[in-house]
Every structure is written in C-alpha cells, then in structure tokens.
Design a protein around this motif. Structure first.
Motif, PDB file in Angstrom:
ATOM      1  N   ARG A   9       0.879  -1.284   0.094  1.00 14.11           N
ATOM      2  CA  ARG A   9       0.145   0.171  -0.023  1.00 14.11           C
ATOM      3  C   ARG A   9       0.978   1.183   0.123  1.00 14.11           C
ATOM      4  O   ARG A   9       0.323   2.408  -0.170  1.00 14.11           O
ATOM      5  N   SER A  10       2.206   1.184   0.119  1.00 11.37           N
ATOM      6  CA  SER A  10       2.871   2.338   0.260  1.00 11.37           C
ATOM      7  C   SER A  10       2.923   3.136  -1.196  1.00 11.37           C
ATOM      8  O   SER A  10       2.605   2.535  -2.192  1.00 11.37           O
ATOM      9  N   ARG A 139      21.637   6.685  12.478  1.00 11.16           N
ATOM     10  CA  ARG A 139      20.327   5.952  12.959  1.00 11.16           C
ATOM     11  C   ARG A 139      19.688   5.323  12.069  1.00 11.16           C
ATOM     12  O   ARG A 139      19.316   6.027  11.050  1.00 11.16           O
ATOM     13  N   GLU A 140      19.394   4.166  12.517  1.00  8.39           N
ATOM     14  CA  GLU A 140      18.418   3.365  11.569  1.00  8.39           C
ATOM     15  C   GLU A 140      16.904   3.872  11.700  1.00  8.39           C
ATOM     16  O   GLU A 140      16.533   3.853  12.795  1.00  8.39           O
ATOM     17  N   VAL A 141      16.404   4.172  10.621  1.00  7.78           N
ATOM     18  CA  VAL A 141      15.113   4.543  10.487  1.00  7.78           C
ATOM     19  C   VAL A 141      14.205   3.676   9.427  1.00  7.78           C
ATOM     20  O   VAL A 141      14.776   3.240   8.382  1.00  7.78           O
ATOM     21  N   ARG A 142      12.741   3.650   9.662  1.00  6.53           N
ATOM     22  CA  ARG A 142      11.929   2.997   8.802  1.00  6.53           C
ATOM     23  C   ARG A 142      10.918   3.682   8.520  1.00  6.53           C
ATOM     24  O   ARG A 142      10.587   4.715   9.099  1.00  6.53           O
ATOM     25  N   GLY A 143      10.054   3.412   7.434  1.00  7.88           N
ATOM     26  CA  GLY A 143       8.704   4.175   7.085  1.00  7.88           C
ATOM     27  C   GLY A 143       8.866   4.398   5.587  1.00  7.88           C
ATOM     28  O   GLY A 143      10.029   4.129   4.874  1.00  7.88           O
ATOM     29  N   ASN A 144       7.750   5.154   5.109  1.00  6.96           N
ATOM     30  CA  ASN A 144       7.762   5.149   3.828  1.00  6.96           C
ATOM     31  C   ASN A 144       8.645   6.539   3.492  1.00  6.96           C
ATOM     32  O   ASN A 144       9.180   7.161   4.353  1.00  6.96           O
ATOM     33  N   ILE A 145       8.568   6.821   2.014  1.00  9.62           N
ATOM     34  CA  ILE A 145       9.591   7.987   1.673  1.00  9.62           C
ATOM     35  C   ILE A 145       9.450   9.301   2.408  1.00  9.62           C
ATOM     36  O   ILE A 145      10.037   9.992   3.062  1.00  9.62           O
ATOM     37  N   ASP A 146       7.887   9.369   2.208  1.00  7.47           N
ATOM     38  CA  ASP A 146       7.494  10.713   2.922  1.00  7.47           C
ATOM     39  C   ASP A 146       7.971  11.030   4.540  1.00  7.47           C
ATOM     40  O   ASP A 146       8.205  12.099   5.092  1.00  7.47           O
ATOM     41  N   ARG A 147       7.604   9.715   4.967  1.00  6.36           N
ATOM     42  CA  ARG A 147       8.036   9.924   6.764  1.00  6.36           C
ATOM     43  C   ARG A 147       9.498   9.981   6.871  1.00  6.36           C
ATOM     44  O   ARG A 147       9.788  10.647   7.898  1.00  6.36           O
ATOM     45  N   HIS A 154      11.660  17.970   9.797  1.00  8.14           N
ATOM     46  CA  HIS A 154      11.204  18.372  11.282  1.00  8.14           C
ATOM     47  C   HIS A 154      12.440  18.608  12.147  1.00  8.14           C
ATOM     48  O   HIS A 154      12.059  18.634  13.363  1.00  8.14           O
ATOM     49  N   GLY A 155      13.740  18.558  11.767  1.00  9.86           N
ATOM     50  CA  GLY A 155      14.666  18.484  12.264  1.00  9.86           C
ATOM     51  C   GLY A 155      15.185  17.414  13.410  1.00  9.86           C
ATOM     52  O   GLY A 155      15.986  17.677  14.195  1.00  9.86           O
ATOM     53  N   GLU A 156      14.675  16.130  13.053  1.00 10.98           N
ATOM     54  CA  GLU A 156      14.993  15.109  14.014  1.00 10.98           C
ATOM     55  C   GLU A 156      16.259  14.239  13.580  1.00 10.98           C
ATOM     56  O   GLU A 156      16.975  13.803  14.145  1.00 10.98           O
ATOM     57  N   LEU A 157      16.636  14.598  12.160  1.00  9.97           N
ATOM     58  CA  LEU A 157      17.759  14.022  11.591  1.00  9.97           C
ATOM     59  C   LEU A 157      18.596  15.467  10.822  1.00  9.97           C
ATOM     60  O   LEU A 157      17.518  16.323  10.435  1.00  9.97           O
ATOM     61  N   ASP A 158      19.605  15.372  10.671  1.00 12.18           N
ATOM     62  CA  ASP A 158      20.325  16.429   9.802  1.00 12.18           C
ATOM     63  C   ASP A 158      20.314  15.879   8.579  1.00 12.18           C
ATOM     64  O   ASP A 158      20.402  16.590   7.408  1.00 12.18           O
ATOM     65  N   GLY A 159      20.163  14.647   8.010  1.00 16.22           N
ATOM     66  CA  GLY A 159      20.007  13.999   6.865  1.00 16.22           C
ATOM     67  C   GLY A 159      19.475  12.721   6.839  1.00 16.22           C
ATOM     68  O   GLY A 159      19.391  12.068   7.724  1.00 16.22           O
ATOM     69  N   ILE A 160      19.229  12.194   5.529  1.00 17.04           N
ATOM     70  CA  ILE A 160      18.601  10.790   5.365  1.00 17.04           C
ATOM     71  C   ILE A 160      19.043  10.486   4.089  1.00 17.04           C
ATOM     72  O   ILE A 160      19.232  11.058   3.007  1.00 17.04           O
TER      73      ILE A 160
END
Length: 333
Positions: A9-10, A139-147, A154-160
């Motif tokens: 569904r993503s 930091r390992e993060v997951r979720g769809n591209i938008d998330r 939102h300033g939680e990461l400096d980059g992805i």
C-alpha cells in the motif's frame, strides 16, 4: 488477458506497480490492482528484529499462491535470494539509477555536514558512512519515503540516505542534496530494479510478462545478489554491491562487479571487485564473495570480530522466505 496485480500500500509500491500496469495496458491487457498489507508495512521495528527481507513479501506471495492475484511487482532489493516454491521471477525490467542519494538540511552534502551530525539510513549505509571517516552519527529509521524525509524537515535528523530510484519514481528528485558516488557508497544488491513475480505454472502470463525483461539488468542484479546469497546475508546486513555491463576490447559483453562489507561502527570495512563474462553473472558474484570471505568478510557480521558458528545450509542464518533470480540470456539471443 485479465491480470490482477497485487501491491503493497505504500506510495512507492503503488507507483512502481502503476508503471508496470500501464505497460501491460498498453499491450492490450485488462489490469486490476489489489492492495495488500504486509508485516513490514505495519510493524515499525527495525528489519534486523523482524527477520529481514521476507516481511515485505510473505503476504503478497501467499496471495499469489492462493490465486488471489496473478502478478506482483517487488523492489528486487527487498527479496531474499533463494527460490520461492511455486513462484518465479518472470521479468526484471530496465533498472533505474542504482545509486543512493542524500537529503540533508540546508541543502548540505555529506562533506558539508559537521562531525556529529545525525544521518538516517540502513545498516549498509551506516557502515559505509562510518568508513568515510566524516564523524557522522547514524540512526536506523524505517517508514515510507515521506515519513523518512519528514525526519529531516522536522529537525529530528540532519540528513537521510535513500535510494535515488525510489525518489525518482515518486517525483522527489528535486529534494536530493547529493547523489552519492558508488566509490563512497555501494547500493544494496538489486537496488533500483523491479522484479515481476508470478506463479511458476502460469505459462500464458509468463509469455506476456517476459517481454518486459531486460537482459542487461537481469545479468547485473544476478551478479550482485549472488554475492548476497554466498554470504547468506539479508537486506539488513551491512553489504553493498554494484555490477555494470560494458564491452571489452574485442566487443564481447562483460560484467564489472564491486562489493562492500563492513561494520556499522566503522571498525571494519572491506571492498573487492572483479570482472567476468556476461553469460556467467552468478559465478562472478560467487567469486567476489569468495574474495571477501578470504579476507575476513564474516567479521562484518559480528560485534567482536569473531566469525559466527556455521548454521545448517549456510554461513549466516537464512531468511525463511526466499526467491531466486534466473540466469539471463545474452542480448539479441
């Protein structure tokens, strides 16, 4: 022909499915798309805890086996490497750009981020960022591209760090602040490629879908995934590989393959490469894997530098829901 395609569904999965659906419609087929929820979509735990690649494929593959759908479009990098009973990869269309890309605050590149900056990414990306010695925190993060992009906005990461192919398919290339050179970061095996999977006994659909196959892409990803298979590593492992097709001096096609394994803390990293004939991509992948193993690659998968105990059927634990990529044929054959 009426063809029912199952998709996650993503936004990215539906976009990728839509690309293939449009191609099949252009060939005169009646296409229906059915959305399917997988464990990987509903469970936000890291892939290393969920068990790796199978979390994205199991529900869809069950729908295929149960005749609820006829075809599914996978991101090839999300698929395990060994055969899935009763199913086959009928086509691997031309690959998108396989490279990784950075989206960072203030339009910064990797080299412009300050030491201590926090960058999101998979273990593979974290290991290669650590090997660059830039002092970045991963930091390992997951979720769809938008998330995942929102973590930066939102300033939680400096980059992805994300796959450039996915950003291209959902129309977000303009947000990339740096496309990362493979000399710095090798992509996941199969990154940027799609896999069209059907039931193995559906010969009529196979004849239709096979026309979307690209021999060069199939050869390249077969070599890359053979490295993954030989090391018995899943998509959560700190392993990257990239194969490229070219012509040698006498005009014959050949494959150049590069691979990386490392630890996410930067205490171990290893790169090896080799060139081989177009007709034997799996052998080339195994040869590069053997070079890595001979030089201590298993250290990348342990925290103490000691090789793990062998497991039945492989060097590292095998994902329970595998698939294989068939051998390509030479272009024009």
């Amino acid at each position: 022909m009426k063809i029912v395609i199952g998709s996650r569904r993503s936004k990215l999965a539906l976009t990728q499915t839509g690309l293939i659906a449009d191609e099949l419609r252009a060939l005169g087929h009646d296409i229906e798309v059915v959305e399917i929820v997988t464990e990987g979509d509903t469970n936000r735990a890291p892939l290393t805890q969920l068990g790796g690649t199978g979390v994205f494929a199991t529900a869809i593959r069950n729908a295929l086996r149960n005749n609820e759908i006829d075809l599914t479009v996978h991101s090839l990098k999300d698929l395990p490497t060994a055969p899935a009973p009763g199913l086959t990869i009928a086509a691997i269309p031309p690959r998108e750009d396989a490279r990784d890309a950075l989206i960072a605050r203030d339009g910064l590149t990797l080299g412009e981020l300050s030491p201590g900056a926090v960058v999101g990414g998979s273990p593979r990306r974290a290991a290669q960022l650590a090997a660059l010695g830039l002092g970045l925190v991963t930091r390992e993060v997951r979720g769809n591209i938008d998330r995942r992009i929102d973590y930066v906005r939102h300033g939680e990461l400096d980059g992805i760090v994300l796959a450039r192919a996915g950003l291209s398919r959902v129309g977000r290339l303009d947000e990339i602040t740096e496309t990362i050179d493979p000399l710095q970061m090798l992509p996941a095996p199969g990154q940027g490629a799609l896999a069209l999977e059907i039931r193995a006994d559906d010969t009529a659909l196979y004849d239709v879908v096979r026309g979307l196959d690209d021999a060069d892409t199939r050869a390249a990803v077969t070599a890359e995934r053979a490295v993954l298979s030989r090391l018995e590593a899943g998509c959560s492992a700190p392993l990257g590989a990239l194969a490229e097709i070219s012509e040698d001096l006498d005009g014959s096609l050949e494959i150049s393959l590069r691979a990386f394994v490392g630890r996410t803390d930067g205490t171990f990293d290893l790169r090896r490469s080799q060139t081989g004939p177009f007709d034997h991509p799996e052998q080339l992948g195994h040869d590069v894997a053997e070079l890595l193993l001979a030089d201590g690659a298993l250290e990348a998968f342990t925290s103490d530098g000691q090789a793990p105990e062998p497991t039945p059927g492989g060097l590292l634990p095998r994902d329970a829901d595998p698939v294989t990529v068939q051998h390509p044929q030479r272009r024009g054959a």
